[in-house]
Design an enzyme around this catalytic site. Structure first.
Site, short mmCIF file in Angstrom:
data_model
loop_
_atom_site.label_atom_id
_atom_site.label_comp_id
_atom_site.label_asym_id
_atom_site.label_seq_id
_atom_site.Cartn_x
_atom_site.Cartn_y
_atom_site.Cartn_z
N TYR A 1 5.63 8.45 -1.07
CA TYR A 1 5.01 9.19 0.04
C TYR A 1 3.76 8.48 0.50
CZ TYR A 1 2.38 11.29 -3.92
OH TYR A 1 1.66 11.51 -5.06
N ARG B 1 -0.10 -6.27 -12.32
CA ARG B 1 -0.16 -5.11 -11.42
C ARG B 1 -0.19 -5.54 -9.96
NH1 ARG B 1 -3.98 -0.35 -12.90
NH2 ARG B 1 -2.76 0.49 -11.17
#
Ligand code: 76R
Length: 248
Positions: free
Chosen positions: A144, A130
Site C-alpha cells: 500500500y 536492505r
C-alpha cells in the site's frame, strides 16, 4: 527551513499490477496461450536470474480481490532498467491479455532517524542487503502507498527533528515485535509517484499484516500522521504455480 531527514536510497522499485482479461484468455487458441505462458515464464526466469546475480530483485504474486489479478515486483539499480523491464513485459504475448490497472514507482529508502552514526554504508553488509534486497520468499505479500499528513497542527514536516525521531523510535519498537514474522520494505516515492512511500510487507501468514497494521494505527506516527492509499494483498506464485494459475 526545518531540518530534513537524511535518507539512504537503494534500488528503484516497480510494482506492476495487472488484471487478466479472462474472457479473451479463455477464447485464445491453445497454441497462442501456450506461447504466451512460455514467454511469461521465460520473462520470469530472466528476472529470477537477475535476482540470483544480485543485479535486481523479482517477485510474482496472485492478488486477492477485484483490484488486480497479478502483481509483478521488480527492483533495479536504475529507473532506465525498470523501464526496459516494463517494455520487455509489454512485448510478450501474455501482456496482450492483461490490463495494467495500477503501478507504483519508488526507490528503497532507509531514513536516518534511528541510524547509528559513523557507519560506512558502502561496506556495511546489513545496509547493503536492505538497499539492494532479495525479495523474501514468504507465501504472502501486502502493498500500500502512504503519506505523512500535512494539515494544520498535524504537519509531520513541521515537527522538529527530535520530535520525529522520538515518534519513529516508538514506530520502530512496535515494528520490531513483528520482525520475526513480517519483513517490511519501505520505498520512498516523493517526486516519483503519487504518494510519499510504498509499503511492501512480506509474511507467510497474511493475518500478520492485519495485526501489525492494526497495532501501528494506535501509534502516534500512524494515528496522527499516516494517510493510506489502496491496499493490495496476495500470495506468491512460483513458476509452476503461475503455470497452474493460467490453465483454463
Ligand atoms: O529501518 C528500520 O527498520 C529502522 C526502524 C524503522 C524505520 C526508520 C522502521 C521499522 N520503519 C521505519 C520507517 Mn516502518 N513501517 C511503515 C508501515 O501501516 C502503517 O501504519 C505504516 C506503514 C509499516 C507497517 C511499517 C512496519 N516506516 C518507516 C517509514 C519512513 C518514515 C519517514 O522517513 O518519515 C514509513 C513510511 C514506515 C511505514 N517499520 C519498522 C515496520 C516494521 C515491521 C518495522 C520493524 C522492522 C524490524 O525491526 O524488523
Amino acid at each position: 527551513m526545518n531540518e530534513a531527514v537524511a535518507t539512504l536510497d537503494g534500488w528503484y522499485t516497480y510494482h506492476d499490477f495487472r488484471t487478466l482479461n479472462w474472457p479473451a484468455w479463455r477464447a485464445a487458441k491453445p497454441s497462442v496461450r501456450q506461447e504466451a505462458v512460455a514467454q511469461l515464464l521465460a520473462f520470469a526466469e530472466k528476472n529470477n536470474q537477475v535476482q540470483r546475480n544480485r543485479q535486481g530483485a523479482y517477485g510474482q504474486y496472485a492478488i486477492a480481490g477485484h483490484k488486480a489479478d497479478l502483481m509483478f515486483m521488480h527492483m533495479r539499480p536504475t529507473l532506465a532498467e525498470l523501464n526496459q523491464v516494463k517494455t520487455e513485459f509489454q512485448k510478450t504475448r501474455f501482456a496482450d491479455y492483461t490490463i495494467s490497472n495500477y503501478s507504483y514507482i519508488s526507490c528503497v529508502e532507509l531514513s536516518s532517524y534511528l541510524a547509528k552514526p559513523g557507519v560506512n554504508v558502502d561496506e556495511d553488509p546489513y545496509l547493503q542487503s536492505r538497499l539492494k534486497p532479495v525479495l523474501p520468499d514468504t507465501q504472502s505479500v501486502c502493498f500500500y502507498p502512504m503519506n505523512k499528513r500535512r494539515a494544520g497542527a498535524d504537519n509531520w514536516y513541521m515537527l522538529s527533528m527530535k520530535e520525529r525521531q522520538e515518534m519513529m523510535k516508538s514506530h520502530g519498537m512496535i515494528g520490531r515485535k513483528y520482525g520475526d514474522v513480517v519483513t517490511q520494505l519501505i520505498t520512498g516515492s516523493q517526486g516519483l509517484d503519487d504518494w510519499e512511500w510504498g509499503v511492501t510487507l512480506f509474511a507467510d501468514e497474511p493475518l500478520m499484516f492485519k495485526k501489525l497494521v492494526y497495532e501501528m494505527r494506535f501509534d502516534e506516527v500512524s494515528a496522527r500522521f499516516a494517510e493510506f492509499g489502496a491496499f493490495y494483498v496476495g500470495t506468491r506464485l512460483s513458476g509452476s504455480q503461475m503455470h497452474t494459475y493460467l490453465q483454463v
